[in-house]
Design a protein around this motif. Structure first.
Motif, PDB file in Angstrom:
ATOM      1  N   PHE A  98       0.845  -1.192   0.000  1.00 53.52           N
ATOM      2  CA  PHE A  98       0.000   0.000   0.000  1.00 53.52           C
ATOM      3  C   PHE A  98       0.877   1.238   0.000  1.00 53.52           C
ATOM      4  O   PHE A  98       1.453   1.593   1.029  1.00 53.52           O
ATOM      5  CB  PHE A  98      -0.932  -0.022   1.203  1.00 53.52           C
ATOM      6  N   LEU A 101       0.343   4.287   2.485  1.00 50.52           N
ATOM      7  CA  LEU A 101       0.540   4.075   3.919  1.00 50.52           C
ATOM      8  C   LEU A 101       2.022   3.870   4.189  1.00 50.52           C
ATOM      9  O   LEU A 101       2.746   3.393   3.327  1.00 50.52           O
ATOM     10  CB  LEU A 101      -0.225   2.824   4.371  1.00 50.52           C
ATOM     11  N   GLU A 105       2.441   1.144   8.836  1.00 51.73           N
ATOM     12  CA  GLU A 105       0.982   1.024   8.692  1.00 51.73           C
ATOM     13  C   GLU A 105       0.604  -0.155   7.796  1.00 51.73           C
ATOM     14  O   GLU A 105      -0.418  -0.807   8.007  1.00 51.73           O
ATOM     15  CB  GLU A 105       0.403   2.328   8.129  1.00 51.73           C
ATOM     16  N   GLU A 108       0.702  -2.904  10.045  1.00 52.77           N
ATOM     17  CA  GLU A 108      -0.411  -2.838  11.004  1.00 52.77           C
ATOM     18  C   GLU A 108      -1.652  -3.542  10.448  1.00 52.77           C
ATOM     19  O   GLU A 108      -2.318  -4.299  11.138  1.00 52.77           O
ATOM     20  CB  GLU A 108      -0.739  -1.378  11.328  1.00 52.77           C
ATOM     21  N   LEU A 109      -1.950  -3.259   9.168  1.00 48.19           N
ATOM     22  CA  LEU A 109      -3.144  -3.868   8.586  1.00 48.19           C
ATOM     23  C   LEU A 109      -3.030  -5.382   8.570  1.00 48.19           C
ATOM     24  O   LEU A 109      -4.024  -6.091   8.679  1.00 48.19           O
ATOM     25  CB  LEU A 109      -3.361  -3.351   7.158  1.00 48.19           C
ATOM     26  N   VAL A 117     -15.104  -3.947  10.091  1.00 47.90           N
ATOM     27  CA  VAL A 117     -15.127  -2.485  10.129  1.00 47.90           C
ATOM     28  C   VAL A 117     -15.184  -1.999  11.573  1.00 47.90           C
ATOM     29  O   VAL A 117     -14.461  -1.092  11.975  1.00 47.90           O
ATOM     30  CB  VAL A 117     -16.347  -1.935   9.362  1.00 47.90           C
ATOM     31  N   SER A 120     -11.957  -2.276  13.359  1.00 47.67           N
ATOM     32  CA  SER A 120     -10.989  -1.325  12.821  1.00 47.67           C
ATOM     33  C   SER A 120     -11.275   0.095  13.297  1.00 47.67           C
ATOM     34  O   SER A 120     -10.387   0.929  13.372  1.00 47.67           O
ATOM     35  CB  SER A 120     -11.010  -1.352  11.299  1.00 47.67           C
ATOM     36  N   LEU A 121     -12.535   0.360  13.608  1.00 48.79           N
ATOM     37  CA  LEU A 121     -12.887   1.684  14.116  1.00 48.79           C
ATOM     38  C   LEU A 121     -12.385   1.870  15.540  1.00 48.79           C
ATOM     39  O   LEU A 121     -11.911   2.933  15.907  1.00 48.79           O
ATOM     40  CB  LEU A 121     -14.411   1.860  14.115  1.00 48.79           C
ATOM     41  N   ASN A 147       8.768   4.436   9.105  1.00 49.73           N
ATOM     42  CA  ASN A 147       7.876   5.581   8.929  1.00 49.73           C
ATOM     43  C   ASN A 147       7.942   6.176   7.523  1.00 49.73           C
ATOM     44  O   ASN A 147       7.375   7.223   7.259  1.00 49.73           O
ATOM     45  CB  ASN A 147       8.175   6.652   9.972  1.00 49.73           C
TER      46      ASN A 147
ATOM     47  N   VAL B   8       1.790   6.849  14.308  1.00 52.65           N
ATOM     48  CA  VAL B   8       2.081   7.815  13.264  1.00 52.65           C
ATOM     49  C   VAL B   8       0.863   8.653  12.906  1.00 52.65           C
ATOM     50  O   VAL B   8      -0.128   8.643  13.610  1.00 52.65           O
ATOM     51  CB  VAL B   8       2.611   7.087  12.014  1.00 52.65           C
ATOM     52  N   ARG B   9       0.971   9.326  11.790  1.00 51.79           N
ATOM     53  CA  ARG B   9      -0.092  10.160  11.243  1.00 51.79           C
ATOM     54  C   ARG B   9      -0.401  11.347  12.162  1.00 51.79           C
ATOM     55  O   ARG B   9       0.247  12.357  12.034  1.00 51.79           O
ATOM     56  CB  ARG B   9      -1.353   9.377  10.955  1.00 51.79           C
ATOM     57  N   ARG B  12       0.834  14.715  11.613  1.00 53.22           N
ATOM     58  CA  ARG B  12       0.863  15.331  10.296  1.00 53.22           C
ATOM     59  C   ARG B  12      -0.391  16.167  10.052  1.00 53.22           C
ATOM     60  O   ARG B  12      -0.462  16.936   9.126  1.00 53.22           O
ATOM     61  CB  ARG B  12       0.955  14.255   9.212  1.00 53.22           C
ATOM     62  N   ILE B 213     -12.509   8.780  11.943  1.00 56.32           N
ATOM     63  CA  ILE B 213     -12.519   7.568  11.122  1.00 56.32           C
ATOM     64  C   ILE B 213     -11.224   7.446  10.322  1.00 56.32           C
ATOM     65  O   ILE B 213     -10.602   6.394  10.265  1.00 56.32           O
ATOM     66  CB  ILE B 213     -13.739   7.564  10.175  1.00 56.32           C
ATOM     67  N   SER B 216      -8.457   6.329  12.385  1.00 61.46           N
ATOM     68  CA  SER B 216      -8.557   4.974  12.914  1.00 61.46           C
ATOM     69  C   SER B 216      -8.035   4.006  11.855  1.00 61.46           C
ATOM     70  O   SER B 216      -7.650   4.415  10.769  1.00 61.46           O
ATOM     71  CB  SER B 216     -10.010   4.630  13.239  1.00 61.46           C
ATOM     72  N   ARG B 217      -8.028   2.743  12.180  1.00 55.46           N
ATOM     73  CA  ARG B 217      -7.526   1.770  11.215  1.00 55.46           C
ATOM     74  C   ARG B 217      -8.424   1.708   9.983  1.00 55.46           C
ATOM     75  O   ARG B 217      -7.959   1.378   8.896  1.00 55.46           O
ATOM     76  CB  ARG B 217      -7.397   0.392  11.862  1.00 55.46           C
ATOM     77  N   VAL B 218      -9.703   2.054  10.146  1.00 53.53           N
ATOM     78  CA  VAL B 218     -10.607   2.059   8.992  1.00 53.53           C
ATOM     79  C   VAL B 218     -10.034   2.971   7.908  1.00 53.53           C
ATOM     80  O   VAL B 218     -10.015   2.621   6.735  1.00 53.53           O
ATOM     81  CB  VAL B 218     -12.015   2.540   9.391  1.00 53.53           C
ATOM     82  N   ARG B 220      -7.007   3.676   7.315  1.00 54.62           N
ATOM     83  CA  ARG B 220      -5.871   3.029   6.668  1.00 54.62           C
ATOM     84  C   ARG B 220      -6.339   1.941   5.704  1.00 54.62           C
ATOM     85  O   ARG B 220      -5.770   1.769   4.627  1.00 54.62           O
ATOM     86  CB  ARG B 220      -4.938   2.458   7.732  1.00 54.62           C
ATOM     87  N   VAL B 221      -7.393   1.224   6.105  1.00 61.18           N
ATOM     88  CA  VAL B 221      -7.910   0.198   5.202  1.00 61.18           C
ATOM     89  C   VAL B 221      -8.461   0.859   3.940  1.00 61.18           C
ATOM     90  O   VAL B 221      -8.245   0.375   2.826  1.00 61.18           O
ATOM     91  CB  VAL B 221      -8.996  -0.660   5.888  1.00 61.18           C
ATOM     92  N   ILE B 223      -7.528   3.664   2.510  1.00 64.01           N
ATOM     93  CA  ILE B 223      -6.400   4.056   1.663  1.00 64.01           C
ATOM     94  C   ILE B 223      -5.814   2.813   0.989  1.00 64.01           C
ATOM     95  O   ILE B 223      -5.476   2.832  -0.199  1.00 64.01           O
ATOM     96  CB  ILE B 223      -5.320   4.780   2.489  1.00 64.01           C
ATOM     97  N   ALA B 224      -5.740   1.738   1.742  1.00 62.11           N
ATOM     98  CA  ALA B 224      -5.202   0.494   1.194  1.00 62.11           C
ATOM     99  C   ALA B 224      -6.081  -0.014   0.058  1.00 62.11           C
ATOM    100  O   ALA B 224      -5.576  -0.484  -0.968  1.00 62.11           O
ATOM    101  CB  ALA B 224      -5.085  -0.554   2.294  1.00 62.11           C
ATOM    102  N   VAL B 241     -17.154  -4.662   2.042  1.00 60.12           N
ATOM    103  CA  VAL B 241     -17.814  -4.219   3.272  1.00 60.12           C
ATOM    104  C   VAL B 241     -17.351  -2.806   3.634  1.00 60.12           C
ATOM    105  O   VAL B 241     -18.156  -1.938   3.984  1.00 60.12           O
ATOM    106  CB  VAL B 241     -17.528  -5.208   4.421  1.00 60.12           C
ATOM    107  N   TYR B 242     -16.046  -2.581   3.520  1.00 56.47           N
ATOM    108  CA  TYR B 242     -15.525  -1.254   3.823  1.00 56.47           C
ATOM    109  C   TYR B 242     -16.047  -0.214   2.833  1.00 56.47           C
ATOM    110  O   TYR B 242     -16.336   0.923   3.196  1.00 56.47           O
ATOM    111  CB  TYR B 242     -13.992  -1.271   3.811  1.00 56.47           C
ATOM    112  N   PHE B 245     -19.598   0.593   3.679  1.00 49.43           N
ATOM    113  CA  PHE B 245     -19.595   1.431   4.878  1.00 49.43           C
ATOM    114  C   PHE B 245     -19.333   2.891   4.530  1.00 49.43           C
ATOM    115  O   PHE B 245     -20.076   3.790   4.919  1.00 49.43           O
ATOM    116  CB  PHE B 245     -18.532   0.919   5.867  1.00 49.43           C
TER     117      PHE B 245
END
Lengths: 254, 390
Positions: A98, A101, A105, A108-109, A117, A120-121, A147, B8-9, B12, B213, B216-218, B220-221, B223-224, B241-242, B245
C-alpha cells in the motif's frame, strides 16, 4: 509433530477456462513445515493452481483440503478474505504493497486479527502486535525505514515487505508466486534464508523459475507440464528425470 | 521506549486542523460582520461542504469516484421538503397536487407529517438506498469507470423520475413555498440564524467524525483499498464491506446536507440533484484537495463563494472565471488549494536542485579524469542501498 496429516491436500483438481483446461487432475499432498516448489514451463498451470488454493480461481473438478488446528476446510467453499483468516497467506508475483501508507501502517493492517469495520474503528494495536511488527521488520531489515512510504523501496525490498506482511499475520500456509523474480543474487540469497526461517512455523508453497534458488530451499518439488503433474520428488530426483529434462530443465529453466 | 514513535499520522494533521479551526471560526463569526444575505449564502455553502466531506471520504480516501451524490443530497432534501410542504399546507392537500388533480394525499406522504419521522428519514433513506446500491455494485466487484458511469446514471434517473412524477414531487418545479419549520417561521431572522448555526454544528461534527474515522484503522484500510484492493482482500479484509460502509457514510452526510439546505434556500428541484450538480460536488473536492478532509470544506466554500461573487460582478461571463479557476488549480496545484502550503518548500527545492546541479557540474569537471565521474548526488540520497545491505 503431526502424525503425517497433510496441511494441504489437492485431490484431483482441474481448472477450466472456457474450453481450455489449465490444470488437469492434479493431486498432491503438502506436509507441515515443508517448502514445496511448483516448477514447470510457462503455461504449465502453476500460478493457476496457487490461485485456486487461495480462492481466486474456482476448481471445475476435485477439491482442495486445508487442515489447521484440527479443523478441516474445503477451500472451495470459502471466500478469499476468509481463507486468509483461517491461515492461508498469498503473495502475488508483482510486489503489491500500500503506497499511501507507511511501512509500519502496511504491517499494522496485516498484524491485526479482527478485520471487521467495527474492530478497525475501535481497536488500537496491542503491545504484543507492535512487538511482532518490530520483530518482523527487523527480520527483513526494514525497521529503520518504518515511517517511510514504500515508494522509496527497491523492488526486492517491496517483496520483503510483502513477505513480512504475510509473516506477521502468522499464516499456517504461505503461497508465494515467484518471490525472487527480478531480484539480484544477493537479494535472492537473503530471501532463501528468510524462507528457511519462516519454514519453522509455516508450510510454504512456492512457484519459482530460479533453479538455484529452488535447489537451495526446496524440500520437495512438484513439476507441472501442460496442466498435468509430471513428477514429484526431491530436487535431485526431479532433475534426474528424463521427462523433466526434456520439457523444462533441459531448456534452461525458461 | 521508542514504541511511542510508532503511532504515526496524528502529528501530520495539525496544520490542517489549524486551517479547519480558522474556517470554523470564520463561519461562526460571519453573522457579526456580514449581511444576512451573505450569511444565508454561507449557510447554503456549509451544506455543500458537508456533501464534499462525504465525497472526500469515498473518493479522496477510498478512490471510488461517485458522480451521483446528488441522489443522496436530493433524497435528504426531498424528505425535508415534503415535511415542510405538509406544514405549509395546513392539513390540506399541497398546492401542486391540487393542480395535478390529485384528490387524496398519497400514502407515502403521510408519515412526513411527523417531524420525528422526517428527521430519521433524512438520514435513513439515503443510507438504506446507498446500502442497497453499494452492496449490489461493490459485492459484485463493479468498480472504476463502471461504477462512475453507474452512479452518474443514478442521479439522472432520480432527476428524471422526480420531473416525471409531477403529481407526487412537483415535477421540474420541485417543492417550494414553505412557511414554517417545526412550527417556526422559515423567513424569520431568528430561525435563519438558528439554522445557520445548526448547519455549522453539523459541519464541525461531521468533520470531527470523519477525522476520527480517517485516523482509525478504517482510514488506513480505505487508503489500502484505493492503492491495492487485491492485496487488501488477501490480507483478510473484505473490501466490499468497507466500501459499502464509506458509501453509506457519505450518503448520510449528503442526506443531512440536503435536509439543511431546503429550509435555508426555500426550494429543492430536480435541477439541484441532476448530473451537473453531482459532478460539481466532486469538483469542489478536487479544487480544495483530495484526501485531506479540510480541503474539501475549503473547496466547497471557495468555489461557491467565488461563483456567487463573480456572477454578481460579471453576470454575462462569470462562467469563464470559474472555468479558469478550475484549470489554474489543476495545472498549478494538482493537490488542490490545500497544497498551496507546499509552495514555499517547492520553490526552495527547485532553487536547491538548480544550485546542486551546478555543484555537481563543478565536481564532475574537477573529477574529470577520476574513474567514476558520474556519481549523481541524488542517487546516494535515496534510501535503497540502506535496507538492501542487511
Amino acid at each position: 509433530m503431526a502424525e503425517a496429516v497433510p496441511v494441504l491436500e489437492i485431490r484431483d483438481a482441474s481448472i477450466t477456462f472456457g474450453n481450455f483446461r489449465a490444470v488437469k487432475n492434479v493431486s498432491t499432498k503438502v506436509y507441515e513445515n515443508e517448502i514445496r516448489f511448483l516448477i514447470g514451463p510457462n503455461g504449465a498451470g502453476k500460478t493457476t493452481l496457487l490461485d485456486a488454493i487461495c480462492g481466486k480461481n474456482r476448481l471445475s473438478g476435485g477439491n482442495i483440503i486445508y487442515r489447521s488446528e484440527g479443523e478441516e476446510y474445503d477451500l472451495q467453499k470459502i471466500k478469499e478474505n476468509k481463507i486468509v483468516n483461517i491461515g492461508v497467506g498469498r503473495k502475488f508475483q508483482a510486489p503489491s504493497v500500500f503506497t499511501g501508507l507507511t511501512i509500519f501502517e502496511n504491517m499494522e493492517l496485516a498484524v491485526v486479527r479482527d478485520r471487521s469495520v467495527f474492530a478497525s474503528l475501535k481497536s488500537k494495536l496491542r503491545k504484543q502486535e507492535i512487538e511482532d511488527i518490530k520483530h518482523q521488520l527487523q527480520f527483513v531489515g526494514l525497521y529503520e525505514m518504518r515511517n517511510e512510504y514504500p515508494t522509496v523501496l527497491s523492488h526486492g525490498q517491496k517483496q520483503w515487505l510483502e513477505i513480512a506482511m504475510l509473516c506477521v499475520s502468522k499464516p499456517k500456509l504461505m503461497l508465494l508466486d515467484e518471490p525472487v523474480a527480478g531480484m539480484g543474487r544477493r537479494e535472492t540469497q537473503r530471501t532463501a534464508e528468510l524462507l528457511k526461517i519462516i519454514q519453522n512455523n509455516c508450510t510454504i508453497v512456492v512457484v519459482e523459475h530460479d533453479m538455484q534458488f529452488v535447489k537451495e530451499v526446496a524440500t520437495l518439488v512438484t513439476v507441472l507440464h501442460d496442466g498435468e503433474l509430471l513428477c514429484e520428488g526431491t530436487m535431485d530426483e526431479v532433475s534426474g528425470n528424463q521427462q523433466v529434462i526434456d520439457v523444462y530443465l533441459g531448456r534452461g529453466g525458461e | 521506549m521508542d514504541l511511542k514513535n510508532l503511532t504515526v499520522r496524528g502529528h501530520r494533521l495539525t496544520g490542517k486542523n489549524i486551517l479547519a479551526m480558522l474556517i470554523f471560526l470564520f463561519l461562526a463569526t460571519a453573522p457579526i460582520y456580514m449581511s444576512s444575505f451573505r450569511v444565508n449564502m454561507l449557510g447554503k455553502y456549509m451544506c455543500f461542504a458537508l456533501v464534499a466531506l462525504g465525497i472526500d471520504m469515498i473518493w479522496g480516501y477510498t478512490g471510488i469516484l461517485s458522480l451521483g451524490h446528488g441522489v443522496y443530497f436530493g433524497l435528504g432534501a426531498y424528505c425535508m421538503a415534503m415535511h415542510l410542504k405538509l406544514e405549509a399546507s395546513n392539513g390540506e392537500l399541497p398546492d401542486f397536487m391540487a393542480w395535478s388533480a390529485v384528490e387524496k394525499l398519497p400514502a407515502f406522504w403521510a408519515p412526513f407529517h411527523s417531524s420525528v419521522f422526517t428527521i430519521c428519514a433524512v438520514v435513513l433513506i439515503p443510507v438504506i438506498f446507498a446500502a442497497i446500491i453499494g452492496s449490489l455494485t461493490f459485492l459484485n466487484r463493479i468498480r472504476g469507470v463502471f461504477f462512475c458511469i453507474l452512479s452518474q446514471a443514478l442521479s439522472y434517473a432520480l432527476a428524471t423520475f422526480m420531473i416525471g412524477r409531477q403529481e407526487y414531487f412537483g415535477g421540474s418545479n420541485g417543492l417550494t413555498s414553505f412557511t414554517t419549520i417545526f412550527g417556526f417561521s422559515v423567513n424569520s431572522p431568528t430561525t435563519k440564524m438558528v439554522l445557520f448555526y445548526f448547519t455549522l454544528v453539523f459541519l464541525i461534527g461531521a468533520f470531527a467524525l470523519c477525522t476520527k474515522i480517517v485516523n482509525s484503522r478504517v482510514g488506513r484500510v480505505l487508503i489500502a483499498v484505493r492503492d491495492a484492493e487485491n492485496r487488501v482482500r488477501f490480507t483478510g479484509y473484505s473490501p466490499a464491506v468497507y466500501k459499502v460502509f464509506v458509501y453509506c457514510l457519505s450518503a448520510a452526510l449528503a442526506g443531512i446536507a440536503g435536509a439543511l439546505y431546503v429550509p435555508q434556500v426555500g426550494i429543492i428541484s430536480p435541477t439541484d440533484i441532476n448530473i451537473a450538480p453531482s459532478t460539481e460536488m466532486v469538483i469542489w473536492v478536487a479544487v480544495g484537495g483530495k484526501a485531506t478532509l479540510v480541503g474539501s470544506i475549503l473547496g466547497a466554500l471557495v468555489v461557491n463563494f467565488t461563483k456567487s461573487i463573480v456572477s454578481e460582478q460579471f453576470p454575462d461571463i462569470w462562467q469563464f472565471f470559474i472555468g479558469a479557476l478550475f484549470i489554474a488549480v489543476i495545472l498549478f496545484f494538482p493537490g488542490g488549494l490545500i497544497s498551496i502550503k507546499d509552495l514555499p518548500a517547492k520553490v526552495i527545492g527547485i532553487i536547491r536542485k538548480k544550485s546542486s546541479k551546478a555543484d555537481a557540474a563543478d565536481t564532475a569537471a574537477v573529477n574529470a579524469d577520476a574513474r567514476e565521474p558520474k556519481k549523481d548526488p541524488k542517487v546516494s540520497r535515496t534510501p535503497v542501498g540502506k535496507g538492501g545491505s542487511v
